[in-house]
Write an enzyme that holds these catalytic residues in place. Structure first.
Site, PDB file in Angstrom:
ATOM      1  N   GLY A 351     -19.558 -29.973  20.166  1.00  0.00           N
ATOM      2  CA  GLY A 351     -20.002 -28.594  20.118  1.00  0.00           C
ATOM      3  C   GLY A 351     -20.053 -27.946  21.490  1.00  0.00           C
ATOM      4  CG  PHE A 352     -22.816 -28.834  23.965  1.00  0.00           C
ATOM      5  CD1 PHE A 352     -23.306 -27.613  23.561  1.00  0.00           C
ATOM      6  CD2 PHE A 352     -23.578 -29.961  23.761  1.00  0.00           C
ATOM      7  CE1 PHE A 352     -24.544 -27.505  22.964  1.00  0.00           C
ATOM      8  CE2 PHE A 352     -24.821 -29.863  23.166  1.00  0.00           C
ATOM      9  CZ  PHE A 352     -25.312 -28.641  22.758  1.00  0.00           C
ATOM     10  N   GLY A 353     -18.140 -28.858  24.154  1.00  0.00           N
ATOM     11  CA  GLY A 353     -16.914 -28.896  24.923  1.00  0.00           C
ATOM     12  C   GLY A 353     -16.166 -30.185  24.673  1.00  0.00           C
ATOM     13  CB  VAL A 355     -15.660 -35.999  25.987  1.00  0.00           C
ATOM     14  CG1 VAL A 355     -15.937 -37.164  26.910  1.00  0.00           C
ATOM     15  CG2 VAL A 355     -16.960 -35.332  25.581  1.00  0.00           C
ATOM     16  CG  ASP A 466     -27.566 -34.246  17.813  1.00  0.00           C
ATOM     17  OD1 ASP A 466     -27.706 -34.571  16.609  1.00  0.00           O
ATOM     18  OD2 ASP A 466     -26.512 -33.774  18.269  1.00  0.00           O
TER      19      ASP A 466
END
Ligand SMILES: *[C@@H]1O[C@H](CO)[C@@H](O)[C@H](O)[C@H]1NC(C)=O
Ligand SMILES: *[C@@H]1O[C@H](CO)[C@@H](O)[C@H](O)[C@H]1NC(C)=O
Ligand SMILES: *[C@@H]1O[C@H](CO)[C@@H](O)[C@H](O)[C@H]1NC(C)=O
Ligand SMILES: *[C@@H]1O[C@H](CO)[C@@H](O)[C@H](O)[C@H]1NC(C)=O
Ligand SMILES: *[C@@H]1O[C@H](CO)[C@@H](O)[C@H](O)[C@H]1NC(C)=O
Ligand SMILES: *[C@@H]1O[C@H](CO)[C@@H](O)[C@H](O)[C@H]1NC(C)=O
Ligand SMILES: *[C@@H]1O[C@H](CO)[C@@H](O)[C@H](O)[C@H]1NC(C)=O
Ligand SMILES: *[C@@H]1O[C@H](CO)[C@@H](O)[C@H](O)[C@H]1NC(C)=O
Length: 659
Positions: A351-353, A355, A466
């Site tokens: 969700g954040f980017g 890897v 999470d």
């Protein structure tokens, strides 16, 4: 509260009280220790007697003293048989203010725990400080009783070797500490253990002892280490005059580049002000001791491990390991490392980017998390993650090595963990066979330790929020490492729960109070852990088990079977039957964690104790929060809607890192 849940809380409570009294479980349940009138049944003092008043005056003076900055106080007050002697000793790494507040807290607990006793001693949690008083002279005298020792329950990874290294480390620290001066006799240091972990050690004497007495006290402790703590990942031996501790899994003392005590205030002329006989001599201290031991690089740490330590830890000329602020890396460095974020280096997308796998010019492998501009993570969260994560050091947490902030680019650099994430194995019909039971057990315990560290043992209190299988990475030895602390929130010292408007987390793992009301706490992590535990044991994802037209949640499936005495149905068929009892016990523990009532869920500390001891009777779990069967599936569906629609849209696509 229903009777069964009352009983089970009571049982947990009794169990906790019991473990407080025994010496075994310090690492899991932090506690203090005290002894009242150990030696000879002296007559108690009477309330409001002269002795009582003297004691109060003395302890007030001691705990409010601001002149002494080296963490040791030796005061006495009163005449003849009503004279009271008292010493306060703080662990060598405590700052003066922390020392004072520790001693004040100890005073309260000590007077409460040992009312009317002419002599008593108190150690606060982790021996951060010791407070002691007596009607006899106790200054400058070596006292080795009352003593206690305790160990961290688990066998270390490499039992034989680590004991040797531990002994050698503590032995060397002892030689350093005894050479201290009359204000502080303390040494702490670390060195790489036989396998990947680092061994941390700390030894300290009351500074008013002679070098010889300090040595003989510590040698007694050293001799006790094999008895109490051989093959354990941590242990401690504590006496009034000296104490000793080691840990292989985390840094438990403060390391500071500068001396731990602030410069002394000039106290000449003040000391005669009160009628108290202040024997503590406030000699100005120029230098205060923080001794570090030499760090031998040539130890056989596997190459890759050593390399990532290179980036994070640096030796100064004294050889001490200084944990650096996370490295700020240049964007170009990261471009080079990831081949300009080349697609084939992609490990996964969350969700954040995205890897990526990368390799620095020195050959070190890294995982690079490139945050997408429109991700839910704002600048402040980014910084939050960087600073929180970098401070956390535990073998069950993925380490943050560095970061990059350049223009719109925001990048986190993590240690590269070789074996992908747990979900990659546990939900795959063929790969799950590699995870035999002992390994799964080790993974469960490791995850629990990592969370406990986040909740209790690190200097910050962090709720992960999470926790899920894809956030547990596995290294070459299949040790679990918890990833992704981006959503962790820094908690105030006394705060144990909080509300949030923005829900982060993943459907299925979220505790109901969090999913519905945004109310998170350590117990919401416990819930997620429970789900994860059930997944590991069963090899089934929590999202729906199809049975004809019905879909059932794993927690409900497990509970139904456990209740009907058919818990073995829940066990992954690829596991062999030898450990059935242990596996069923794990299911039981998992069910305790997913109970709807927050207060019925155990703490992580209790979970670890339950996992470690097979003799403790577990409470009976109540129905889990996600219970669903054919009769009330309708409820669950609507529940699912309120639940976390928002969170699903917002963030919960944090699948994988790295994958
Ligand atoms: C002192 O008081 C404690 C309770 O505070 C009691 O248990 C103990 O027996 C008393 N000792 C003597 C010698 O009176
Ligand atoms: C002790 O003194 C305090 C204050 O003077 C008083 O309130 C208390 O009742 C006394 N206690 C006893 C047992 O005499
Ligand atoms: C005193 O006791 C309380 C309650 O048990 C505990 O929370 C606190 O940490 C203790 N203080 C010290 C300094 O040990
Ligand atoms: C106290 O120390 C003595 C001597 O080292 C040791 O034999 C004994 O087991 C210790 N007691 C505890 C409770 O650790
Ligand atoms: C530890 O040492 C004992 C005896 O020296 C040996 O039997 C055992 O296999 C060793 N364990 C490990 C893990 O090396
Ligand atoms: C302890 O000191 C000795 C002698 O100075 C040294 O050879 C040894 O490597 C040291 N051990 C540790 C664990 O630092
Ligand atoms: C009190 O402690 C200080 C610092 O260790 C020491 O120099 C002094 O001699 C002690 N006083 C007594 C009476 O032991
Ligand atoms: C400390 O105070 C005394 C008297 O107030 C003074 O004579 C002395 O010079 C001071 N020392 C320092 C280091 O300031």
């Amino acid at each position: 509260m229903s009777i069964p849940s009352l009983l089970c809380s009571l049982q947990i409570l009794l169990f906790i009280i019991f473990t407080y009294q025994t010496k075994a479980v310090y690492d899991q349940i932090n506690s203090y220790h005290y002894f009242c009138d150990q030696s000879n049944n002296r007559a108690n003092y009477t309330t409001n007697s002269t002795y009582h008043k003297n004691l109060n005056t003395l302890l007030t003076t001691l705990t409010s003293n601001t002149d002494i900055n080296y963490g040791f106080y030796n005061f006495s007050f009163g005449e003849s048989s009503d004279r009271v002697y008292s010493t306060g000793l703080c662990r060598g790494d405590l700052l003066p203010n922390d020392c004072r507040s520790c001693l004040s807290g100890s005073r309260e607990n000590l007077t409460r725990s040992c009312p009317n006793q002419r002599e008593a001693i108190f150690w606060s949690k982790d021996e951060r400080c010791m407070l002691r008083y007596s009607d006899q002279l106790i200054f400058g005298i070596m006292e080795d009783v009352p003593n206690f020792s305790s160990n961290n329950l688990d066998d270390s990874v490499d039992v034989n070797l680590s004991n040797e290294v531990v002994m050698s480390l503590l032995n060397n620290l002892t030689s350093k500490a005894v050479k201290g001066d009359s204000r502080i006799k303390y040494a702490a240091g670390s060195l790489p253990g036989p396998s990947v972990e680092i061994i941390y050690g700390l030894v300290q004497c009351a500074p008013d002892l002679s070098e010889k007495d300090c040595n003989s006290c510590l040698v007694e402790n050293l001799q006790q280490i094999p008895d109490c703590c051989k093959g354990k990942i941590g242990g401690r031996v504590v006496r009034p005059s000296c104490n000793m501790r080691f840990e292989t899994s985390y840094l438990f003392y403060e390391t500071r580049a500068s001396p731990p005590r602030s410069p002394p205030t000039n106290t000449t002329g003040k000391s005669k002000r009160s009628t108290i006989v202040g024997i503590g001599v406030a000699i100005p201290i120029g230098v205060v001791v923080l001794v570090f031991i030499f760090f031998c690089i040539c130890l056989k740490i596997r190459k890759s491990k050593k390399k990532f330590e290179d980036i994070q830890e640096e030796e100064d000329q004294d050889g001490k390991i200084e944990v650096l602020e996370p490295l700020q890396l240049n964007f170009n460095t990261i471009c080079n490392a990831t081949n300009d974020f080349f697609d084939s280096n992609k490990l996964g997308e969350g969700g954040f980017g995205i890897v990526y796998k990368g390799r620095l010019s020195n050959g070190q492998e890294i995982a690079v998390k490139r945050l997408s501009g429109d991700s839910g993570q704002g600048d402040s969260e980014f910084k939050n993650e960087v600073f929180l994560v970098a401070k956390l050091q535990h073998r069950n947490l993925v380490r943050l090595l560095g970061f990059c902030l350049q223009g719109r680019e925001r990048i986190l650099v993590y240690e590269f963990v070789h074996n992908k994430s747990l979900d990659y194995f546990i939900f795959d019909q063929t790969k799950k066979a590699q995870l035999y039971w002992e390994m799964r057990y080790k993974i469960i315990l490791g995850i629990a330790r990592g969370i406990l560290y986040l909740h209790e043992d690190s200097r910050l209190r962090i709720i992960h929020r999470d926790l899920k299988a894809s956030n547990v990475l596995l290294d070459e030895e299949m040790n679990p490492k918890i990833a992704d602390f981006g959503m962790a929130r820094l908690f105030g010292v006394d705060q144990t729960q909080a509300n949030t408007r923005r829900i982060v987390g993943t459907y299925g793992y979220m505790a109901p109070e969090y999913a519905m009301h945004g109310h998170f706490s350590m117990k919401s992590d416990v819930f997620s852990f429970g789900i994860l535990l059930l997944e590991i044991v069963s090899g089934i994802k929590n999202h729906g088990i199809r049975d004809g037209e019905y879909t059932e949640y794993l927690s409900s499936f497990a509970w139904r079977n456990w209740k009907d005495g058919t818990a073995t149905n829940v066990i992954d068929p690829t596991l062999n039957n030898d450990s059935q009892n242990e596996i069923v016990r794990c299911i039981h523990i998992g069910l305790l964690c997913v109970q709807e009532n927050i207060s019925n869920r155990p703490t992580m500390a209790s979970v670890i104790v339950m996992l470690n001891s097979h003799s403790i009777t577990l409470p009976v779990p109540s129905e889990p929060a996600f219970y669903m069967d054919s009769r009330n599936s309708q409820d669950i569906i609507s529940w699912g809607h309120n639940l976390a629609q928002e969170s699903i849209n917002e963030v919960s696509n944090t699948e994988l890192y790295p994958r």
